[in-house]
Design a protein around this motif. Structure first.
Motif, PDB file in Angstrom:
ATOM      1  N   VAL A 154       0.683  -1.136   0.084  1.00 59.62           N
ATOM      2  CA  VAL A 154      -0.206   0.067  -0.091  1.00 59.62           C
ATOM      3  C   VAL A 154       0.897   1.411   0.147  1.00 59.62           C
ATOM      4  O   VAL A 154       0.647   2.219  -0.621  1.00 59.62           O
ATOM      5  CB  VAL A 154      -0.950   0.090   1.127  1.00 59.62           C
ATOM      6  N   ARG A 155       1.838   1.286   0.988  1.00 59.49           N
ATOM      7  CA  ARG A 155       2.844   2.335   0.837  1.00 59.49           C
ATOM      8  C   ARG A 155       3.393   2.743  -0.546  1.00 59.49           C
ATOM      9  O   ARG A 155       3.501   3.907  -0.950  1.00 59.49           O
ATOM     10  CB  ARG A 155       3.692   2.373   2.085  1.00 59.49           C
ATOM     11  N   LEU A 156       3.847   1.587  -1.193  1.00 57.08           N
ATOM     12  CA  LEU A 156       4.783   1.992  -2.103  1.00 57.08           C
ATOM     13  C   LEU A 156       3.927   1.948  -3.541  1.00 57.08           C
ATOM     14  O   LEU A 156       4.264   2.608  -4.520  1.00 57.08           O
ATOM     15  CB  LEU A 156       5.593   0.703  -2.730  1.00 57.08           C
ATOM     16  N   TYR A 157       2.582   1.379  -3.516  1.00 57.85           N
ATOM     17  CA  TYR A 157       2.036   1.150  -4.703  1.00 57.85           C
ATOM     18  C   TYR A 157       0.456   1.644  -4.818  1.00 57.85           C
ATOM     19  O   TYR A 157      -0.474   1.903  -5.441  1.00 57.85           O
ATOM     20  CB  TYR A 157       1.761  -0.163  -5.341  1.00 57.85           C
ATOM     21  N   LYS A 158       0.456   2.611  -3.751  1.00 56.94           N
ATOM     22  CA  LYS A 158      -1.165   3.253  -3.428  1.00 56.94           C
ATOM     23  C   LYS A 158      -1.467   4.051  -4.830  1.00 56.94           C
ATOM     24  O   LYS A 158      -2.886   4.265  -5.025  1.00 56.94           O
ATOM     25  CB  LYS A 158      -1.185   4.216  -2.347  1.00 56.94           C
ATOM     26  N   ASN A 159      -0.605   4.534  -5.728  1.00 54.72           N
ATOM     27  CA  ASN A 159      -1.055   5.279  -6.695  1.00 54.72           C
ATOM     28  C   ASN A 159      -1.174   4.640  -7.956  1.00 54.72           C
ATOM     29  O   ASN A 159      -1.496   4.893  -8.981  1.00 54.72           O
ATOM     30  CB  ASN A 159       0.068   6.583  -7.042  1.00 54.72           C
ATOM     31  N   ASP A 160      -0.725   3.320  -7.986  1.00 52.73           N
ATOM     32  CA  ASP A 160      -0.774   2.527  -9.041  1.00 52.73           C
ATOM     33  C   ASP A 160      -1.751   1.451  -9.416  1.00 52.73           C
ATOM     34  O   ASP A 160      -2.100   0.564 -10.114  1.00 52.73           O
ATOM     35  CB  ASP A 160       0.862   2.037  -9.262  1.00 52.73           C
ATOM     36  N   VAL A 161      -2.266   1.046  -7.903  1.00 50.50           N
ATOM     37  CA  VAL A 161      -3.290  -0.215  -7.750  1.00 50.50           C
ATOM     38  C   VAL A 161      -4.601   0.248  -7.185  1.00 50.50           C
ATOM     39  O   VAL A 161      -4.644   1.163  -6.308  1.00 50.50           O
ATOM     40  CB  VAL A 161      -2.405  -1.253  -6.658  1.00 50.50           C
ATOM     41  N   SER A 162      -5.483  -0.310  -7.924  1.00 51.19           N
ATOM     42  CA  SER A 162      -6.996   0.398  -7.195  1.00 51.19           C
ATOM     43  C   SER A 162      -7.512  -0.351  -6.068  1.00 51.19           C
ATOM     44  O   SER A 162      -8.083   0.306  -5.438  1.00 51.19           O
ATOM     45  CB  SER A 162      -7.970   0.100  -8.570  1.00 51.19           C
ATOM     46  N   SER A 163      -7.018  -1.806  -6.045  1.00 53.29           N
ATOM     47  CA  SER A 163      -7.509  -2.370  -4.679  1.00 53.29           C
ATOM     48  C   SER A 163      -6.491  -3.324  -4.055  1.00 53.29           C
ATOM     49  O   SER A 163      -5.824  -3.828  -5.100  1.00 53.29           O
ATOM     50  CB  SER A 163      -8.693  -3.153  -5.260  1.00 53.29           C
ATOM     51  N   PHE A 164      -6.462  -3.342  -2.878  1.00 54.11           N
ATOM     52  CA  PHE A 164      -5.613  -4.082  -2.105  1.00 54.11           C
ATOM     53  C   PHE A 164      -6.393  -5.047  -1.471  1.00 54.11           C
ATOM     54  O   PHE A 164      -7.028  -4.643  -0.493  1.00 54.11           O
ATOM     55  CB  PHE A 164      -4.604  -3.406  -1.261  1.00 54.11           C
ATOM     56  N   ASN A 165      -6.213  -6.668  -1.673  1.00 51.80           N
ATOM     57  CA  ASN A 165      -7.167  -7.427  -0.934  1.00 51.80           C
ATOM     58  C   ASN A 165      -6.278  -8.454  -0.133  1.00 51.80           C
ATOM     59  O   ASN A 165      -5.400  -9.117  -0.687  1.00 51.80           O
ATOM     60  CB  ASN A 165      -7.927  -8.258  -2.118  1.00 51.80           C
ATOM     61  N   LEU A 166      -6.835  -8.659   0.934  1.00 52.86           N
ATOM     62  CA  LEU A 166      -6.532  -9.543   1.964  1.00 52.86           C
ATOM     63  C   LEU A 166      -7.445 -10.645   2.137  1.00 52.86           C
ATOM     64  O   LEU A 166      -8.689 -10.437   2.461  1.00 52.86           O
ATOM     65  CB  LEU A 166      -6.016  -9.240   3.332  1.00 52.86           C
TER      66      LEU A 166
END
Length: 83
Positions: free
Chosen positions: A27-39
């Protein structure tokens, strides 16, 4: 549309903390490149990392946990290819 990044992890194996720590890095590194982070809580020893529908790491296949640096190199490449 921006890509999706997910980590499927085994709850009964106690992999939650490892998954959360790795996801915080993503999230810290790719928050501008990825739309959704799923666990994705799972079972059976799972620790699988997917970018879109592409499996980029599988603990089941590799019989080890991922090295963060190797994941970041792979993700940098995949994100660059998406742009």
């Amino acid at each position: 549309m921006k890509p999706v990044l997910s980590i499927e992890f085994c709850i009964s194996c106690g992999y939650e903390k490892r998954a959360l720590t790795l996801m915080e890095t993503f999230v810290r590194l790719y928050k501008n490149d990825v739309s959704s982070f799923n666990l994705i809580p799972s079972s059976g020893g799972a620790f699988e990392i997917k970018f879109e529908d592409l499996l980029i790491f599988s603990k089941r296949s590799e019989d080890r946990f991922p090295i963060t640096e190797e994941l970041l190199r792979t993700l940098d490449e995949k994100i660059r290819d998406k742009k």
